[in-house]
Motif scaffolding. Structure first.
Motif, PDB file in Angstrom:
ATOM      1  N   THR A  13     145.332  41.865  64.949  1.00 14.61           N
ATOM      2  CA  THR A  13     144.034  41.218  65.176  1.00 14.61           C
ATOM      3  C   THR A  13     142.945  42.061  64.519  1.00 14.61           C
ATOM      4  O   THR A  13     143.211  43.154  64.005  1.00 14.61           O
ATOM      5  CB  THR A  13     143.737  41.062  66.687  1.00 14.61           C
ATOM      6  N   ASP A  14     141.715  41.571  64.556  1.00 11.47           N
ATOM      7  CA  ASP A  14     140.620  42.254  63.857  1.00 11.47           C
ATOM      8  C   ASP A  14     139.793  43.167  64.766  1.00 11.47           C
ATOM      9  O   ASP A  14     138.624  43.421  64.521  1.00 11.47           O
ATOM     10  CB  ASP A  14     139.723  41.241  63.160  1.00 11.47           C
ATOM     11  N   TRP A  15     140.391  43.714  65.816  1.00  6.29           N
ATOM     12  CA  TRP A  15     139.663  44.554  66.765  1.00  6.29           C
ATOM     13  C   TRP A  15     139.002  45.746  66.089  1.00  6.29           C
ATOM     14  O   TRP A  15     137.907  46.144  66.480  1.00  6.29           O
ATOM     15  CB  TRP A  15     140.567  44.994  67.917  1.00  6.29           C
ATOM     16  N   ARG A  16     139.633  46.314  65.076  1.00  7.49           N
ATOM     17  CA  ARG A  16     139.032  47.449  64.363  1.00  7.49           C
ATOM     18  C   ARG A  16     137.723  47.027  63.703  1.00  7.49           C
ATOM     19  O   ARG A  16     136.713  47.726  63.799  1.00  7.49           O
ATOM     20  CB  ARG A  16     139.999  48.003  63.312  1.00  7.49           C
ATOM     21  N   ASP A  17     137.760  45.887  63.038  1.00  2.00           N
ATOM     22  CA  ASP A  17     136.552  45.373  62.379  1.00  2.00           C
ATOM     23  C   ASP A  17     135.450  45.102  63.394  1.00  2.00           C
ATOM     24  O   ASP A  17     134.274  45.372  63.125  1.00  2.00           O
ATOM     25  CB  ASP A  17     136.859  44.098  61.593  1.00  2.00           C
ATOM     26  N   GLU A  18     135.806  44.557  64.554  1.00  2.00           N
ATOM     27  CA  GLU A  18     134.810  44.273  65.594  1.00  2.00           C
ATOM     28  C   GLU A  18     134.105  45.559  66.035  1.00  2.00           C
ATOM     29  O   GLU A  18     132.881  45.588  66.188  1.00  2.00           O
ATOM     30  CB  GLU A  18     135.461  43.604  66.800  1.00  2.00           C
ATOM     31  N   ILE A  19     134.868  46.617  66.244  1.00  2.00           N
ATOM     32  CA  ILE A  19     134.278  47.891  66.664  1.00  2.00           C
ATOM     33  C   ILE A  19     133.408  48.464  65.552  1.00  2.00           C
ATOM     34  O   ILE A  19     132.284  48.923  65.803  1.00  2.00           O
ATOM     35  CB  ILE A  19     135.371  48.891  67.091  1.00  2.00           C
ATOM     36  N   GLN A  20     133.898  48.411  64.328  1.00  2.00           N
ATOM     37  CA  GLN A  20     133.124  48.948  63.214  1.00  2.00           C
ATOM     38  C   GLN A  20     131.824  48.173  63.013  1.00  2.00           C
ATOM     39  O   GLN A  20     130.764  48.780  62.817  1.00  2.00           O
ATOM     40  CB  GLN A  20     133.969  48.947  61.940  1.00  2.00           C
ATOM     41  N   ARG A  21     131.888  46.850  63.094  1.00  2.00           N
ATOM     42  CA  ARG A  21     130.665  46.044  62.967  1.00  2.00           C
ATOM     43  C   ARG A  21     129.693  46.339  64.109  1.00  2.00           C
ATOM     44  O   ARG A  21     128.482  46.448  63.896  1.00  2.00           O
ATOM     45  CB  ARG A  21     131.005  44.555  62.939  1.00  2.00           C
ATOM     46  N   GLY A  22     130.206  46.473  65.320  1.00  2.00           N
ATOM     47  CA  GLY A  22     129.356  46.780  66.465  1.00  2.00           C
ATOM     48  C   GLY A  22     128.677  48.131  66.331  1.00  2.00           C
ATOM     49  O   GLY A  22     127.481  48.266  66.638  1.00  2.00           O
ATOM     50  N   ALA A  23     129.412  49.125  65.874  1.00  2.00           N
ATOM     51  CA  ALA A  23     128.832  50.459  65.680  1.00  2.00           C
ATOM     52  C   ALA A  23     127.779  50.444  64.579  1.00  2.00           C
ATOM     53  O   ALA A  23     126.721  51.066  64.706  1.00  2.00           O
ATOM     54  CB  ALA A  23     129.929  51.468  65.358  1.00  2.00           C
ATOM     55  N   GLU A  24     128.061  49.715  63.526  1.00  2.00           N
ATOM     56  CA  GLU A  24     127.094  49.600  62.433  1.00  2.00           C
ATOM     57  C   GLU A  24     125.829  48.882  62.905  1.00  2.00           C
ATOM     58  O   GLU A  24     124.711  49.325  62.629  1.00  2.00           O
ATOM     59  CB  GLU A  24     127.716  48.847  61.252  1.00  2.00           C
ATOM     60  N   ALA A  25     125.991  47.789  63.638  1.00  2.00           N
ATOM     61  CA  ALA A  25     124.841  47.039  64.143  1.00  2.00           C
ATOM     62  C   ALA A  25     124.001  47.884  65.097  1.00  2.00           C
ATOM     63  O   ALA A  25     122.772  47.739  65.148  1.00  2.00           O
ATOM     64  CB  ALA A  25     125.307  45.765  64.851  1.00  2.00           C
ATOM     65  N   ALA A  26     124.641  48.804  65.824  1.00  2.00           N
ATOM     66  CA  ALA A  26     123.925  49.679  66.747  1.00  2.00           C
ATOM     67  C   ALA A  26     123.343  50.910  66.046  1.00  2.00           C
ATOM     68  O   ALA A  26     122.681  51.722  66.676  1.00  2.00           O
ATOM     69  CB  ALA A  26     124.856  50.112  67.879  1.00  2.00           C
ATOM     70  N   GLY A  27     123.628  51.034  64.748  1.00  2.00           N
ATOM     71  CA  GLY A  27     123.105  52.168  63.984  1.00  2.00           C
ATOM     72  C   GLY A  27     123.751  53.494  64.337  1.00  2.00           C
ATOM     73  O   GLY A  27     123.119  54.551  64.214  1.00  2.00           O
ATOM     74  N   LEU A  28     125.007  53.457  64.739  1.00  2.00           N
ATOM     75  CA  LEU A  28     125.698  54.678  65.149  1.00  2.00           C
ATOM     76  C   LEU A  28     126.248  55.432  63.945  1.00  2.00           C
ATOM     77  O   LEU A  28     126.764  54.823  63.004  1.00  2.00           O
ATOM     78  CB  LEU A  28     126.837  54.341  66.108  1.00  2.00           C
ATOM     79  N   ASP A  29     126.156  56.746  63.990  1.00  2.00           N
ATOM     80  CA  ASP A  29     126.707  57.601  62.938  1.00  2.00           C
ATOM     81  C   ASP A  29     128.160  57.914  63.280  1.00  2.00           C
ATOM     82  O   ASP A  29     128.479  58.987  63.794  1.00  2.00           O
ATOM     83  CB  ASP A  29     125.877  58.881  62.816  1.00  2.00           C
TER      84      ASP A  29
END
Length: 146
Positions: A13-29
């Motif tokens: 599934t695309d769970w990795r992409d979901e986490i990466q998109r969420g972190a990017e949207a939150a501006g996390l380093d």
């Protein structure tokens, strides 16, 4: 300073992409790493070392070559997210969680309620149990920005 997160487990599934998109949207380093998620490539990781007559020895060689990446990236990570899907048994994910526990490396699990019982020991050593990728992103937000 970047926070390094290794994403372990289920590859269907695309769970990795979901986490990466969420972190990017939150501006996390956050820098994400992972095992090889191309199943065929992972199975063939040791094929260049010579053909084997037995599937056991082919798998054995490939698992050792894959372990070079897995062990190195887990050891270099600040946190490991271990995903267990409901469709397949991810023995490799359980192994990664055990490796984290042995290293004293913090990890969180990500899985549904229907597999709480078989994962009770894995969850007991985890820093958190998440049921959604949004919960994982919130943990990342908290630990990197609080």
């Amino acid at each position: 300073m970047s926070f390094y997160v290794y994403l372990s487990g289920e590859i269907h599934t695309d769970w990795r992409d979901e986490i990466q998109r969420g972190a990017e949207a939150a501006g996390l380093d956050v820098v994400f790493t992972s095992a090889v998620t191309d199943h065929d490539a992972s199975d063939a990781a040791g094929d260049h070392l010579g053909e084997e007559a037995s599937q056991f020895w082919r798998d054995h060689k490939s698992s050792k070559v894959n372990a070079i990446r897995t062990k190195t990236l887990i050891e270099q990570s600040d946190l490991v997210v271990v995903r267990f899907g409901d469709k397949y048994k991810q023995w490799n994910a359980a192994f990664d969680a055990g490796y984290c526990a042995a290293l004293g490396k913090p990890y969180v699990t990500l899985h549904g309620e229907e597999i709480v019982h078989p994962l009770k020991e894995v969850d007991a050593a985890a820093m958190a149990w998440c049921t959604t990728t949004d919960q994982v992103v919130e943990i990342l937000r908290y630990v990197t920005q609080a």
